[in-house]
Every structure is written in C-alpha cells, then in structure tokens.
Design a protein around this motif. Structure first.
Motif, PDB file in Angstrom:
ATOM      1  N   LEU A  43     -44.823 -69.292  -6.133  1.00 53.30           N
ATOM      2  CA  LEU A  43     -44.400 -69.844  -7.419  1.00 53.30           C
ATOM      3  C   LEU A  43     -42.897 -69.694  -7.567  1.00 53.30           C
ATOM      4  CD1 LEU A  43     -45.422 -71.107 -10.112  1.00 53.30           C
ATOM      5  CD2 LEU A  43     -45.335 -68.790 -11.055  1.00 53.30           C
ATOM      6  N   THR A  47     -40.422 -72.857  -8.158  1.00 58.54           N
ATOM      7  CA  THR A  47     -40.029 -73.020  -9.564  1.00 58.54           C
ATOM      8  C   THR A  47     -38.935 -72.078 -10.037  1.00 58.54           C
ATOM      9  OG1 THR A  47     -41.599 -71.408 -10.508  1.00 58.54           O
ATOM     10  CG2 THR A  47     -42.435 -73.642 -10.071  1.00 58.54           C
ATOM     11  N   LEU A  60     -48.556 -73.285 -10.937  1.00 55.65           N
ATOM     12  CA  LEU A  60     -47.922 -74.599 -10.841  1.00 55.65           C
ATOM     13  C   LEU A  60     -48.957 -75.607 -10.379  1.00 55.65           C
ATOM     14  CD1 LEU A  60     -45.486 -76.629 -10.466  1.00 55.65           C
ATOM     15  CD2 LEU A  60     -45.297 -75.705  -8.135  1.00 55.65           C
ATOM     16  N   LEU A  62     -48.800 -79.288  -8.966  1.00 60.11           N
ATOM     17  CA  LEU A  62     -47.914 -80.340  -8.488  1.00 60.11           C
ATOM     18  C   LEU A  62     -48.747 -81.524  -8.038  1.00 60.11           C
ATOM     19  CD1 LEU A  62     -44.980 -81.197  -7.724  1.00 60.11           C
ATOM     20  CD2 LEU A  62     -45.472 -80.298  -5.428  1.00 60.11           C
ATOM     21  N   PRO A  68     -44.448 -82.264 -12.539  1.00 57.96           N
ATOM     22  CA  PRO A  68     -45.193 -81.016 -12.331  1.00 57.96           C
ATOM     23  C   PRO A  68     -45.607 -80.408 -13.670  1.00 57.96           C
ATOM     24  CG  PRO A  68     -43.126 -81.013 -11.093  1.00 57.96           C
ATOM     25  CD  PRO A  68     -43.077 -82.177 -12.024  1.00 57.96           C
ATOM     26  N   ILE A  70     -46.900 -76.563 -15.506  1.00 58.35           N
ATOM     27  CA  ILE A  70     -47.018 -75.110 -15.375  1.00 58.35           C
ATOM     28  C   ILE A  70     -48.069 -74.627 -16.365  1.00 58.35           C
ATOM     29  CG2 ILE A  70     -45.860 -72.878 -15.495  1.00 58.35           C
ATOM     30  CD1 ILE A  70     -44.630 -74.536 -13.374  1.00 58.35           C
ATOM     31  N   LEU A  84     -37.539 -70.842 -15.607  1.00 54.31           N
ATOM     32  CA  LEU A  84     -37.970 -72.070 -14.943  1.00 54.31           C
ATOM     33  C   LEU A  84     -36.767 -72.886 -14.475  1.00 54.31           C
ATOM     34  CD1 LEU A  84     -40.586 -73.600 -14.255  1.00 54.31           C
ATOM     35  CD2 LEU A  84     -40.367 -74.776 -16.452  1.00 54.31           C
ATOM     36  N   ALA A  88     -40.639 -79.588 -15.803  1.00 56.08           N
ATOM     37  CA  ALA A  88     -42.101 -79.509 -15.774  1.00 56.08           C
ATOM     38  C   ALA A  88     -42.661 -79.547 -17.195  1.00 56.08           C
ATOM     39  CB  ALA A  88     -42.554 -78.230 -15.083  1.00 56.08           C
TER      40      ALA A  88
END
Length: 379
Positions: A43, A47, A60, A62, A68, A70, A84, A88
């Motif tokens: 992760l 990220t 995550l 994807l 993306p 989270i 981050l 996302a």
C-alpha cells in the motif's frame, strides 16, 4: 553522531502515478480487471500511505481503468488524506459497517480480481467468493516492486551508508565486559541521531553465539579474543538497510581466520556471478561452489551455509526475488539483494558478511563496500 546531511529526496507524486500505470499494464498482461492491495508495504509503494495492517480494513482498489479507490475507516479520513500521494476516491466505512462488502459492491463486474497475498485469509476469501474469480496478485505486485527506480536506489543508498557509519561507531565502543544490550541501545540511538527512526532491527553476538544465525536469547558480555557479529539496519522513507560485520576482538584462532577468508571469497563469487538474465539461483550456486570446494556442506549441511545466499530488499527487508536454489527469476537492472552466504561451524562460531548490491546493465554494484579483513571491519 550527527544528523545525515545529504538527504535523498522522497518519492514524488509523479512516480506514484507511474507505479499505478505499470501495475495496470501488468494487470492487462495477467488478464485481471482489478487489483486489491492490503495495508502494509505494498500500500505504501502504490499510495504513499504508511499504515500497517490492523483488524480494520484499509485497502487500495485499483480497477483496470478509472479512478483508484481507498477503503478506510471514516474516522481516519484526515490522517489518510495527509499521507495519500495519489488521486483516489475514498470508500469510508463506519465502525458498525462491513468494509469487505463495501469493497466487493464496487468491484468491476465480470473478469478476475487479483488479491494481495498479504490480505487476511478471511477477507480474501470473502472477496473471491463475492466476485467469483480471483487470483494471487503477486505477479503484479512483484512485477512492480522488484525493480527499483533511481529515486528508490538513492533512498536505499542513504539508509545503507548511515548504517555503515553506525557500525563504525559501534566498533569503537567495544570493551571487555560490555553487554550486547548496551551495544544494541547505542546502535539504536546512533541511528536516531542520524535522522532515522532508530534501528529497524539489531543483533549483537559474541563468540559461540555467532554460530546461531539469529543469535541466542541471552545478554552476553564481551570477552577478550572473541569473534563479534553485528547485524543491523534502519529505514529511510520506508526503504531498508541491512548490514552485517563479523570481526576479531583481540586475537582469534587460525581456524576462525581461515573461515572468515572463505566467507569473503564466497561473497565475492556471488557478486561476480551477477549479470542481467542470470537466474537468481545461480548466484546462490556460485557462493556454495566456493564453500563446497573447500570441503564445507554440501547443500545446507553444517559446517557450511545453512540458508539462502541473499534476499531482495526495498520497502520490506525481505522481499522477492531470492538468491536461493529454485528461484529462477532472471536478474534485471534495478533489482536489489543482500549478499550474505554465512558459514556456520556448529556450537563454535559463525561468520557472516552482509552487504547489498543492485543489478546494473553490466553486472552488480555495491551499495556498501565489503569488509576488508577480519581485523579491519571498515576501510
């Protein structure tokens, strides 16, 4: 110790975006429609979020295309956004809600989902059951993380250079009667003074305890004329160092000196065997050949080398690929490994020299230069 002056730059947002792009390319090659990454080093890799795994799901998602997502506890939103480093959407869940169901409800329909092998078994099973088709995400994750960028190499170079300086300082405080725990505390404090978050780990072994690769559960006192083995490392922006020095404190036996020389020869043989395209297992074989020709082993028999010659390293201290028989992963530029073909003479002593290298177009390049001699742990 003083704070490290030449600090390597952190990973940029652009590099995080490029990592996601490479992951999607590998997802297409593997025929998967989405990737699920658990909290932990992967992760962080994708990220920038440094959180470890807990009982609360943080992950995550994807997809092959699109933004993306989270998955995160709602009360952690502020902390998440502070770390981050990618664009996302957030899938926030309250304490009485089911985060796995939240994730499975937004998985792309049809196709196959790739699941992080470090996701807890129960959660991974529920995702696979809800989606209908799931595979291990290791080909995607390892296909990204095994090959370090110049920015990653710079962070690793800093971590390893710092730890080598700490090793030098630790050697200077050794004296008869000093306890292993005192040396461990000194090393941790020295790493902190240089700007790392202390030692990620530290092993200090004297005399007979060096015959145990990970030591014995006792707090030894150093005696004159003993072998000293110190193995330690730190992290810089999550990237690890891991260096071992074994050297004489006073006078040591001719046998210990001969085995030390053999260890150095095995380490050098492993390094010399590195070329792009060579299978990882051949590096292990090169080190073992030196030892077996000297009458040690064979295989994992003692006296000899009881474990693999080396491991991959990066955001995890041990990560794929591995320099071990059976790992036929071809070496490629950017891959990083330890080189530590330890020799163990049971119940008497052990010698481990550990430095790390990265693969280049021509062969291998050391992060830190190997130890010169048993009486000279540093240049």
């Amino acid at each position: 110790m003083e704070r490290w002056a030449d600090w390597a730059p952190a990973i940029t947002r652009e590099e995080y975006a490029a990592r996601l792009g490479k992951a999607r390319m590998l997802m297409a090659r593997e025929g998967v429609c989405a990737l699920v990454i658990n909290a932990g080093s992967s992760l962080r890799y994708f990220t920038g979020v440094t959180w470890g795994q807990t009982e609360r799901l943080v992950a995550l998602l994807l997809p092959a295309s699109g933004k993306p997502r989270i998955v995160c506890p709602a009360f952690e939103r502020g902390s998440l956004e502070a770390e981050l480093r990618i664009e996302a959407d957030l899938l926030l869940w309250e304490e009485d809600e089911d985060p796995v169901r939240l994730l499975t409800d937004v998985l792309p329909k049809g196709g196959t989902v790739a699941i992080d092998p470090l996701l807890p078994f129960g959660q991974a099973g529920r995702i696979a059951s809800a989606h209908g088709a799931a595979v291990d995400a290791s080909p995607v994750i390892d296909g990204c993380r095994m090959y370090k960028s110049p920015a990653e190499l710079a962070l690793m170079q800093q971590a390893k250079a710092m730890t080598l300086d700490v090793h030098r300082a630790a050697a200077r405080i050794l004296a008869p009667g000093i306890r292993a725990s005192e040396v461990i505390r000194f090393i941790d404090e020295a790493h902190r003074e240089m700007g790392a978050g202390g030692s990620y780990f530290c092993a200090v072994q004297f005399g007979k305890a060096t015959a145990y690769p990970h030591g014995l559960p006792i707090d030894q006192e150093l005696e004159e004329d003993q072998i000293v083995l110190i193995d330690t490392g730190c992290r810089i922006e999550g990237y690890h160092s891991d260096i071992t020095r074994t050297y004489a404190f006073g006078k040591v036996s001719d046998e210990e000196r001969a085995v030390w020389d053999l260890e150095k020869a095995a380490q050098a043989a492993a390094f010399a065997a590195v070329r792009p395209g060579v299978p990882c297992e051949e590096i292990d074989g090169a080190a073992r050949k030196v030892l077996e020709e000297a009458g040690l082993g064979p295989n994992y028999r003692l006296p000899g080398l009881p474990h693999r010659t080396g491991h991959g390293i990066g955001l995890a201290i041990h990560e794929p690929a591995y320099l071990v028989r059976g790992d036929r992963t071809p070496l490629a530029p950017g891959m990083c490994f330890s080189n530590e073909p330890m020799i163990v003479c049971p119940n008497r002593f052990g010698i481990r020299l550990e430095d790390h290298f990265f693969v280049t177009d021509e062969g291998a390049q050391w992060f830190t230069e190997p130890q010169p001699a048993i009486d000279q742990p540093f240049d």
